[in-house]
Design an enzyme around this catalytic site. Structure first.
Site, PDB file in Angstrom:
ATOM      1  N   GLU A 129       0.847  -1.189   0.000  1.00  0.00           N
ATOM      2  CA  GLU A 129       0.000   0.000   0.000  1.00  0.00           C
ATOM      3  C   GLU A 129       0.884   1.241   0.000  1.00  0.00           C
ATOM      4  O   GLU A 129       2.095   1.153   0.221  1.00  0.00           O
ATOM      5  CB  GLU A 129      -0.921   0.009   1.221  1.00  0.00           C
ATOM      6  CG  GLU A 129      -1.868  -1.175   1.283  1.00  0.00           C
ATOM      7  CD  GLU A 129      -2.799  -1.135   2.495  1.00  0.00           C
ATOM      8  OE1 GLU A 129      -2.773  -0.118   3.231  1.00  0.00           O
ATOM      9  OE2 GLU A 129      -3.548  -2.112   2.706  1.00  0.00           O
ATOM     10  N   GLU A 366       9.771  -7.175  -4.147  1.00  0.00           N
ATOM     11  CA  GLU A 366       9.885  -8.337  -3.245  1.00  0.00           C
ATOM     12  C   GLU A 366      10.829  -8.030  -2.080  1.00  0.00           C
ATOM     13  O   GLU A 366      11.491  -8.926  -1.552  1.00  0.00           O
ATOM     14  CB  GLU A 366      10.363  -9.599  -3.993  1.00  0.00           C
ATOM     15  CG  GLU A 366       9.494 -10.022  -5.146  1.00  0.00           C
ATOM     16  CD  GLU A 366       8.106 -10.477  -4.725  1.00  0.00           C
ATOM     17  OE1 GLU A 366       7.818 -10.506  -3.519  1.00  0.00           O
ATOM     18  OE2 GLU A 366       7.302 -10.786  -5.609  1.00  0.00           O
TER      19      GLU A 366
END
Length: 382
Positions: A129, A366
């Site tokens: 987010e 990642e």
């Protein structure tokens, strides 16, 4: 660790290499420029048909069940030709593994075959987010239980394959009173669910063919059966699956780095200066020797992490080490390769310009390189 590949692993590596050379390499530059989604989806469908979207999925659900070593080998070969295709394949495998690891039998039977047979061309991993990137436990998206449904509200950003995913695994806060990271749950949300909208495709520096989107939830109702695993225990799922995803991104970085070095090596052999091939000069020789050594070290780190995962042993720190090293050294390899081409490396007619843009993100997504260092350091001082 047993270094030699099995017959199955070698077969998958060879198949990935042949597909990359025949199907991906010829259109990689075109996809980078045109962002042709139809062509991109065609190649994803072909990869699913060959088994690359369920490499670590059990055969009973239509997967190849080949393991993490084979997964790493395949992503590396695909990335040598097209990083956009490789990242979509990596993330889709990660989504499938989440569902296989914590989903109930009905969820596994419903979703896993759709990834493996290409009905779903991709899967979406909805964690990040705007205020919860390196710290995903700070997420604000909520899932409030209302009878036999959950109501999702919030937004996720930088979602790979957002506009082409068949389903998404989504993390949301289900207990706002719990301490940070403890009241988060994980859900499966089908594409097209009312209340979920996909934002515009982001205009990225690289990996142009792979769509990256915002995903918004506004009073999005999903059934209670969409819960993956136990309520309020979803954060541990995210942490565990990100570790596996880092093997994929490290392998992707390795593939780009190797492709760049291979191109630069051939260029050096062909390029004449001062009356001889520049491959005869010590400067280019040593640059390539150092970078190929880096790539071999990255490969071994990735193989170790994948091997540990396949053996059911703790692999998170090894995956972080592999991802950190592979991403940083691949960036160096691509930039050195571009330097060896001189002015030609800066021109779009040559692939190094694209590779330089494609490889940059591998030290960010990642988990950034800085986050990998934190993970490794915590293990060192544990």
């Amino acid at each position: 660790m047993h270094i030699a590949l099995t017959e199955e692993q070698t077969m998958i590596q060879d198949m990935a290499q042949k597909f990359a050379e025949s199907e991906l390499a010829p259109v990689a530059a075109e996809l980078d420029q045109s962002k042709d989604l139809a062509l991109f989806k065609t190649n994803l469908a072909k990869l699913a048909e060959l088994g690359f979207m369920g490499l670590n999925v059990k055969s009973e659900y239509g997967g190849v069940e080949a393991g993490s070593v084979a997964f790493s080998l395949a992503i590396t070969e695909l990335a040598k030709a097209c990083a956009s295709t490789a990242v979509t394949t990596s993330v889709t495998n990660m989504v499938a593994e989440v569902i296989q690891a914590v989903g109930n039998e009905q969820q596994k039977q419903t979703y896993l075959p759709k990834f493996c047979n290409g009905e779903y061309l991709a899967g979406g991993f909805c964690l990040t987010e705007s205020g919860a990137g390196s710290d995903p436990s700070a997420m604000k998206t909520t899932a409030v239980k209302d009878g036999d449904e959950y109501v999702l509200n919030g937004s996720k950003i930088y979602i790979t394959s957002g506009e082409i995913a068949g389903c998404f695994v989504v993390w949301a806060v289900t207990d706002a009173t719990a301490r940070k990271g403890k009241g988060i749950s994980c859900f499966i949300v089908d594409a097209g669910t009312p209340g979920m909208t996909i934002g515009k495709r982001e205009h990225k520096m690289g990996q142009h063919a792979s769509p990256t989107n915002e995903v918004h939830f506004d009073q999005c109702r999903i059934p209670v059966s969409a819960l993956l695993g136990e309520e309020n225990k979803g954060f541990a799922i995210a942490v565990g699956e990100l570790a596996g995803g880092r093997i994929g991104i490290g392998s992707l970085a390795l593939g780009i780095g190797l492709a760049a070095l291979d191109y630069a090596k051939q260029y050096c052999q062909d390029r004449q200066q001062f009356g001889q091939s520049i491959s005869q000069f010590q400067g280019p020789q040593w640059m390539l020797a150092e970078r190929y050594t880096d790539m071999e070290a990255a490969r071994l780190l990735l193989m170790q992490a994948a091997f540990l995962k396949d053996q059911g042993q703790a692999f998170a720190t090894s995956a972080s080490m592999a991802k950190l090293f592979a991403a940083d050294k691949a960036n160096k390899a691509v930039y050195d390769a571009l330097q060896l081409l001189g002015g030609a490396g800066y021109i779009q007619e040559y692939p190094l310009e694209r590779m330089a843009r494609d490889v940059r993100i591998t030290s960010i997504y990642e988990g950034t390189s800085e986050i990998q260092k934190l993970i490794i350091a915590r293990d060192i001082f544990a």
